[in-house]
Design an enzyme around this catalytic site. Structure first.
Site, PDB file in Angstrom:
ATOM      1  N   GLY A 109       4.232  42.136  14.414  1.00  0.00           N
ATOM      2  CA  GLY A 109       2.718  42.728  13.331  1.00  0.00           C
ATOM      3  C   GLY A 109       2.538  44.051  14.613  1.00  0.00           C
ATOM      4  N   GLU A 134       1.001  24.616  37.037  1.00  0.00           N
ATOM      5  CA  GLU A 134       0.348  24.306  35.838  1.00  0.00           C
ATOM      6  C   GLU A 134       0.392  22.525  36.451  1.00  0.00           C
ATOM      7  OE1 GLU A 134       1.053  26.024  32.029  1.00  0.00           O
ATOM      8  OE2 GLU A 134      -0.069  27.544  33.064  1.00  0.00           O
ATOM      9  N   GLU A 163      -7.982  28.948  38.906  1.00  0.00           N
ATOM     10  CA  GLU A 163      -8.874  29.244  40.172  1.00  0.00           C
ATOM     11  C   GLU A 163     -10.002  29.130  38.863  1.00  0.00           C
ATOM     12  OE1 GLU A 163     -11.729  33.046  40.766  1.00  0.00           O
ATOM     13  OE2 GLU A 163     -10.856  32.229  42.895  1.00  0.00           O
ATOM     14  N   ARG A 207      -0.881  52.938  13.722  1.00  0.00           N
ATOM     15  CA  ARG A 207      -0.658  51.169  14.211  1.00  0.00           C
ATOM     16  C   ARG A 207      -1.343  50.841  15.663  1.00  0.00           C
ATOM     17  NH1 ARG A 207       1.290  50.910   9.483  1.00  0.00           N
ATOM     18  NH2 ARG A 207       2.753  51.005   8.680  1.00  0.00           N
TER      19      ARG A 207
END
Length: 179
Positions: free
Chosen positions: A114, A95, A137, A36
């Site tokens: 998953g 932001e 930046e 996995r």
């Protein structure tokens, strides 16, 4: 009936700034084995900022993995020892420049279970105060504001493709069903 997999061996392949990658060897039923590949992520927050005019503030930015400019809710990675709420307030300010007087967690979900353990925490931010954005930046962001109806239309038209943004908008539309 689902069967849990027993991890026999775990090997770290890559350590990065945003993600780590490991490969686990697992035992399946009847002594079968498999590998996995797992992307480890510290988790992230997404913020649905609602102005007093009932507009949702989005960020538009280029996303290299998909080679597209996407319209998304503000979001970011949780730093070490940072609460999800503190991260949400920080990312909103960085932001968009906005600060929120009221913030409430509305949802947690696995982004892609998953192959990654990333958990996304979605917050609703209201009673916003405008300010100056200070993106990282390497972030080039444009702000866009839409009504809920416009955002739903953008989803329908394929103009919003980002899963956290779609989940946040649809959850907000149906908020009375989950709170």
């Amino acid at each position: 009936m689902p069967i849990e997999e027993k991890t026999l061996k775990s090997e770290r392949i890559y350590e990065g700034k945003i993600i780590n990658l490991r490969v686990d060897t697992v035992e399946l039923p009847q002594k079968k084995y498999s590998k996995r590949e797992i992307v480890e992520h510290s988790g992230a927050v997404g913020i649905l900022p609602i102005t007093k005019e009932n507009k949702i503030i989005f960020v538009r930015q280029f996303r290299k993995p998909v080679e597209e400019i996407l319209l998304e809710i503000p979001a970011g990675k949780i730093e070490a020892n940072e609460s999800t709420e503190k991260c949400a307030l920080r990312e909103l300010k960085e932001e968009t420049g906005y600060s929120a007087k009221d913030i409430k967690k509305i949802l947690d979900f696995y982004t892609t279970p998953g192959f990654t353990n990333e958990v996304m925490h979605i917050y609703l931010a209201e009673n916003l105060e405008e300010g100056t954005a200070s993106p990282d930046e390497d972030e080039y962001i444009e702000l866009v504001s839409l009504s809920l109806e416009e955002a739903l239309e953008y989803i329908k038209e394929g103009k919003i493709k980002d899963s956290k943004t779609i989940i946040a908008i649809l959850t907000y539309k149906n908020l009375s069903l989950i709170l």
